[in-house]
Design an enzyme around this catalytic site. Sequence first.
Site, PDB file in Angstrom:
ATOM      1  N   GLU A 214       0.815  -1.227   0.000  1.00  0.00           N
ATOM      2  CA  GLU A 214       0.000   0.000   0.000  1.00  0.00           C
ATOM      3  C   GLU A 214       0.841   1.266   0.000  1.00  0.00           C
ATOM      4  O   GLU A 214       0.324   2.352   0.296  1.00  0.00           O
ATOM      5  CB  GLU A 214      -0.930   0.010   1.222  1.00  0.00           C
ATOM      6  CG  GLU A 214      -1.899  -1.134   1.294  1.00  0.00           C
ATOM      7  CD  GLU A 214      -2.944  -1.118   0.193  1.00  0.00           C
ATOM      8  OE1 GLU A 214      -2.808  -0.339  -0.777  1.00  0.00           O
ATOM      9  OE2 GLU A 214      -3.895  -1.901   0.304  1.00  0.00           O
TER      10      GLU A 214
ATOM     11  N   HIS B 212      -2.505   2.495   8.710  1.00  0.00           N
ATOM     12  CA  HIS B 212      -3.546   1.847   7.894  1.00  0.00           C
ATOM     13  C   HIS B 212      -3.902   0.516   8.536  1.00  0.00           C
ATOM     14  O   HIS B 212      -3.014  -0.270   8.877  1.00  0.00           O
ATOM     15  CB  HIS B 212      -3.033   1.624   6.473  1.00  0.00           C
ATOM     16  CG  HIS B 212      -3.895   0.708   5.665  1.00  0.00           C
ATOM     17  ND1 HIS B 212      -5.231   0.981   5.400  1.00  0.00           N
ATOM     18  CD2 HIS B 212      -3.634  -0.482   5.075  1.00  0.00           C
ATOM     19  CE1 HIS B 212      -5.733  -0.004   4.684  1.00  0.00           C
ATOM     20  NE2 HIS B 212      -4.789  -0.916   4.474  1.00  0.00           N
TER      21      HIS B 212
ATOM     22  N   HIS C  22      -7.158  -2.792   8.923  1.00  0.00           N
ATOM     23  CA  HIS C  22      -8.412  -3.409   8.502  1.00  0.00           C
ATOM     24  C   HIS C  22      -9.220  -3.671   9.773  1.00  0.00           C
ATOM     25  O   HIS C  22      -9.776  -4.747   9.943  1.00  0.00           O
ATOM     26  CB  HIS C  22      -8.163  -4.718   7.750  1.00  0.00           C
ATOM     27  CG  HIS C  22      -7.348  -4.586   6.501  1.00  0.00           C
ATOM     28  ND1 HIS C  22      -6.959  -5.659   5.745  1.00  0.00           N
ATOM     29  CD2 HIS C  22      -6.867  -3.487   5.862  1.00  0.00           C
ATOM     30  CE1 HIS C  22      -6.257  -5.235   4.691  1.00  0.00           C
ATOM     31  NE2 HIS C  22      -6.179  -3.918   4.753  1.00  0.00           N
TER      32      HIS C  22
ATOM     33  N   TYR D  53     -20.279  13.422  18.691  1.00  0.00           N
ATOM     34  CA  TYR D  53     -19.408  14.597  18.482  1.00  0.00           C
ATOM     35  C   TYR D  53     -17.962  14.217  18.194  1.00  0.00           C
ATOM     36  O   TYR D  53     -17.217  14.945  17.532  1.00  0.00           O
ATOM     37  CB  TYR D  53     -19.494  15.552  19.681  1.00  0.00           C
ATOM     38  CG  TYR D  53     -18.671  15.144  20.882  1.00  0.00           C
ATOM     39  CD1 TYR D  53     -19.182  14.300  21.853  1.00  0.00           C
ATOM     40  CD2 TYR D  53     -17.357  15.594  21.025  1.00  0.00           C
ATOM     41  CE1 TYR D  53     -18.420  13.914  22.940  1.00  0.00           C
ATOM     42  CE2 TYR D  53     -16.592  15.213  22.104  1.00  0.00           C
ATOM     43  CZ  TYR D  53     -17.118  14.377  23.057  1.00  0.00           C
ATOM     44  OH  TYR D  53     -16.365  13.987  24.127  1.00  0.00           O
TER      45      TYR D  53
ATOM     46  N   HIS E  93     -12.320  -2.583   2.193  1.00  0.00           N
ATOM     47  CA  HIS E  93     -10.899  -2.680   2.482  1.00  0.00           C
ATOM     48  C   HIS E  93     -10.576  -2.348   3.939  1.00  0.00           C
ATOM     49  O   HIS E  93     -10.313  -3.251   4.723  1.00  0.00           O
ATOM     50  CB  HIS E  93     -10.141  -1.767   1.507  1.00  0.00           C
ATOM     51  CG  HIS E  93      -8.659  -1.866   1.605  1.00  0.00           C
ATOM     52  ND1 HIS E  93      -7.816  -1.539   0.580  1.00  0.00           N
ATOM     53  CD2 HIS E  93      -7.860  -2.240   2.629  1.00  0.00           C
ATOM     54  CE1 HIS E  93      -6.567  -1.735   0.943  1.00  0.00           C
ATOM     55  NE2 HIS E  93      -6.572  -2.162   2.191  1.00  0.00           N
TER      56      HIS E  93
ATOM     57  N   TYR F 161      -8.490  22.745  22.511  1.00  0.00           N
ATOM     58  CA  TYR F 161      -8.060  21.831  23.560  1.00  0.00           C
ATOM     59  C   TYR F 161      -7.143  20.713  23.081  1.00  0.00           C
ATOM     60  O   TYR F 161      -6.721  19.863  23.870  1.00  0.00           O
ATOM     61  CB  TYR F 161      -9.288  21.241  24.275  1.00  0.00           C
ATOM     62  CG  TYR F 161     -10.051  22.278  25.047  1.00  0.00           C
ATOM     63  CD1 TYR F 161      -9.532  22.796  26.235  1.00  0.00           C
ATOM     64  CD2 TYR F 161     -11.258  22.759  24.593  1.00  0.00           C
ATOM     65  CE1 TYR F 161     -10.208  23.762  26.942  1.00  0.00           C
ATOM     66  CE2 TYR F 161     -11.952  23.731  25.291  1.00  0.00           C
ATOM     67  CZ  TYR F 161     -11.431  24.228  26.466  1.00  0.00           C
ATOM     68  OH  TYR F 161     -12.091  25.190  27.159  1.00  0.00           O
TER      69      TYR F 161
HETATM   70 ZN    ZN Z   1      -4.991  -2.675   3.459  1.00  0.00          ZN
END
Ligand code: ZN
Length: 228
Positions: free
Chosen positions: A87, A106, A108, A127, A169, A222
């Site tokens: 990736e 990244h 899954h 929120y 993904h 904050y």
């Molecule tokens: Zn991936």
Amino acid sequence: MMDRRNGSPLEDSTELRRAVIATALAMNTAGINVNTSGNVSARCARGTRVGFVITPSAVPYAELAEGDLVFVDAEEAMTGAHRPSSEWRFHFAIYAARDDVGAIVHTHSPHATALACQQLDIPSFHYMVAVAGGSDIRCAPYATFGTQELADHALAALDGRRACLLAHHGVIACGADLKRAFALAVEVENLARTYIAVRALGTPKLLADAEMTLVLKRFATYGQLASD
Ligand SMILES: [Zn+2]
């Protein structure tokens, strides 16, 4: 320590590489990653070569040593004994387009990925959705893993945001440093789990845009998800 200062990236170092490996291991401990499906990177430079270090493809995190990470520079030249994560292209695209991003996580992670598999954005049901930078967390359209098309979709979904889902993904979480990117990845998974529960109770009730704008202003004041 991992903050970028004065706009110039950190030097690639053993310390930075240890922090990347620690973040990868922490993903598994936190339950947001299984095996090596996710990946982690941090912006850095090797002398005049600006780029990022990223976890390699197919090396178990528990076996990762500092020298196993791959440095990818702005010309797409790679330095390291392994291939970078498959990736690496979306990491590359995000660093190229977003000066505010110093690290990318990244995953899954299961609940966020479940929403992504239904091609669902995460709207303003809570929120804390604003921690990703806006009133929602978008789901990018599907493209095959590792492709430039996926990188393009991810970049568009990240416009004005620090996190997005990737259809069928997973998740991308960005931050000024590794600590912030990791905290955001954990938060997105937590929000996704709650959102799935909310959907099970009926049509989700959403906060108004004006309220989300107010929350964003308070976060700016904050330092939500700050490392200190
Ligand atoms: Zn991936």
